[in-house]
Design a protein around this motif. Sequence first.
Motif, PDB file in Angstrom:
ATOM      1  N   LYS A  14       4.135   1.748  -1.241  1.00  0.00           N
ATOM      2  CA  LYS A  14       4.963   2.543  -0.332  1.00  0.00           C
ATOM      3  C   LYS A  14       4.630   2.231   1.120  1.00  0.00           C
ATOM      4  O   LYS A  14       5.530   2.045   1.966  1.00  0.00           O
ATOM      5  CB  LYS A  14       4.749   4.028  -0.604  1.00  0.00           C
ATOM      6  N   GLU A  15       3.322   2.111   1.414  1.00  0.00           N
ATOM      7  CA  GLU A  15       2.889   1.838   2.784  1.00  0.00           C
ATOM      8  C   GLU A  15       3.391   0.482   3.264  1.00  0.00           C
ATOM      9  O   GLU A  15       3.737   0.312   4.441  1.00  0.00           O
ATOM     10  CB  GLU A  15       1.364   1.879   2.857  1.00  0.00           C
ATOM     11  N   HIS A  16       3.463  -0.501   2.350  1.00  0.00           N
ATOM     12  CA  HIS A  16       3.840  -1.859   2.742  1.00  0.00           C
ATOM     13  C   HIS A  16       5.295  -2.185   2.413  1.00  0.00           C
ATOM     14  O   HIS A  16       5.711  -3.349   2.515  1.00  0.00           O
ATOM     15  CB  HIS A  16       2.902  -2.870   2.070  1.00  0.00           C
ATOM     16  N   GLY A  17       6.061  -1.180   2.000  1.00  0.00           N
ATOM     17  CA  GLY A  17       7.487  -1.365   1.811  1.00  0.00           C
ATOM     18  C   GLY A  17       7.874  -2.208   0.607  1.00  0.00           C
ATOM     19  O   GLY A  17       8.905  -2.885   0.631  1.00  0.00           O
ATOM     20  N   HIS A  18       7.077  -2.176  -0.442  1.00  0.00           N
ATOM     21  CA  HIS A  18       7.352  -2.983  -1.632  1.00  0.00           C
ATOM     22  C   HIS A  18       8.012  -2.143  -2.725  1.00  0.00           C
ATOM     23  O   HIS A  18       7.558  -1.051  -3.040  1.00  0.00           O
ATOM     24  CB  HIS A  18       6.062  -3.565  -2.211  1.00  0.00           C
ATOM     25  N   SER A  19       9.063  -2.675  -3.296  1.00  0.00           N
ATOM     26  CA  SER A  19       9.573  -2.161  -4.564  1.00  0.00           C
ATOM     27  C   SER A  19       8.850  -2.884  -5.692  1.00  0.00           C
ATOM     28  O   SER A  19       8.094  -3.837  -5.466  1.00  0.00           O
ATOM     29  CB  SER A  19      11.074  -2.420  -4.666  1.00  0.00           C
ATOM     30  N   SER A  20       9.108  -2.461  -6.931  1.00  0.00           N
ATOM     31  CA  SER A  20       8.493  -3.148  -8.063  1.00  0.00           C
ATOM     32  C   SER A  20       8.922  -4.609  -8.109  1.00  0.00           C
ATOM     33  O   SER A  20       8.121  -5.506  -8.385  1.00  0.00           O
ATOM     34  CB  SER A  20       8.864  -2.448  -9.374  1.00  0.00           C
ATOM     35  N   ASN A  21      10.182  -4.874  -7.813  1.00  0.00           N
ATOM     36  CA  ASN A  21      10.689  -6.247  -7.888  1.00  0.00           C
ATOM     37  C   ASN A  21      10.132  -7.130  -6.769  1.00  0.00           C
ATOM     38  O   ASN A  21       9.782  -8.290  -7.006  1.00  0.00           O
ATOM     39  CB  ASN A  21      12.218  -6.252  -7.837  1.00  0.00           C
TER      40      ASN A  21
END
Length: 429
Positions: A14-21
């Motif tokens: 969440k902090e680094h803006g990543h989704s699972s994909n």
Amino acid sequence: MHPTRNAVLEAWMKEHGHSSNTLADAVNRAFERLTGRPGRYDGKTVRDWKSGRVRWPQAATRKALEDVTGLPAIDLGFIPRSRTSSAPGPPQEDSDMKRRTLVGGIAAAAAAAAAAPGAASPRRIGMSDVDRLQHRFSEIIASDHRLGGQLSIENRAAQLADEALNLQNSGSASQRVRSNLYACAASFRSSAMWAAIDGRRYEDAFSHMREAQALAEMSGDQAIKFRIWSHAGTMYRHIGRPADAHAANDVARSLHITKRDPMFASLGLAREAAIHGAAQNRTGTRRALDQAEEAMRRADPAAYRPVWLLAFYDQAELHSLALSAYLQLGDYPTAESHAHRSLANLRPYMLRSRAITTTRLAHAQLAQGEADAATATAMSVPGDTATQHARVSRMLQEFGAALRAKAQGTPIVHAWTEHTRDAWRTTAA
């Protein structure tokens, strides 16, 4: 019991803006840089990590994750299989400080525990300790491919070998764990040996070799035995003892692992070709290279292999060994052809290998009378590698001597002299 969600990994994403994909895509790229093979992670893989269904990914997966995040797997909320508590581990120290103090710390802690009256049972050493050492081994391998031959790499690898042995005495462990600790110690010693070979510190290399061989025998690990004996063959080749090089390489090639995995057989044959080249055996060189190519084609690209092999052995390295062989044989056009193919296939992080191959290419071009092209090639070797890597420095000095012998008094010799005086002096300073 339902698995406990990995809230730490979720918070990092969440902090680094990543989704699972997107995290899966990043790990796929890191895995390919590490192994040379495409990663096969997807959004479901990451969701399994977040949900806690996968609490401790495989070693290569963890390394790829750590490369993406810059954090150890434990700091991402993953829990080693041997850990019985779900409590988070202690804060991580600076990695350089840990490297400087860990050997002494482990030894002191073990001694204090043994001496303490009424001390509790010794700590249990598990596979999580082995995994931590294997992560350090991956760091050593990465440093070697960037820098190569440095005394600092040799010393750090030797220190980590001692750490693995100290760990044997700091608690109780299963036979499986003890065998793995001996294999870790042998791996580190073999890296110290290779750094000494690459830095032309051959007396030290012999010392590391003897320790590595003893540790490998205690581990029973065929892969690390292969690495040590194969390195020994290379060492003897470098110091001009082709008969001993053949004998050492034959030990590596006779191990059962070469029959189980053609990739090991291919590496043994490719190094055999380089030894044949040094011994001026043209027929043996061609035959060994053909067999190395054929074995590589038979190898299963998805098979499990140790990180040290995955990190460097591929078509680029095979062509590099062919380049070395044909250069020794005096077949300079063939050597040049293999040099270009090696450089075209080299992975980006193989900085040491690129410098060595480029320098050998310059020698092949000069021997064909192409002084201008050869000098331009030699000048393209980065100054830091040219001055700090013993093997590259020696080859470039030999190049300069050959250039002066062939083109004394010409502008190209003057240009080379100016280059080595200015560019290398600036780098060395």
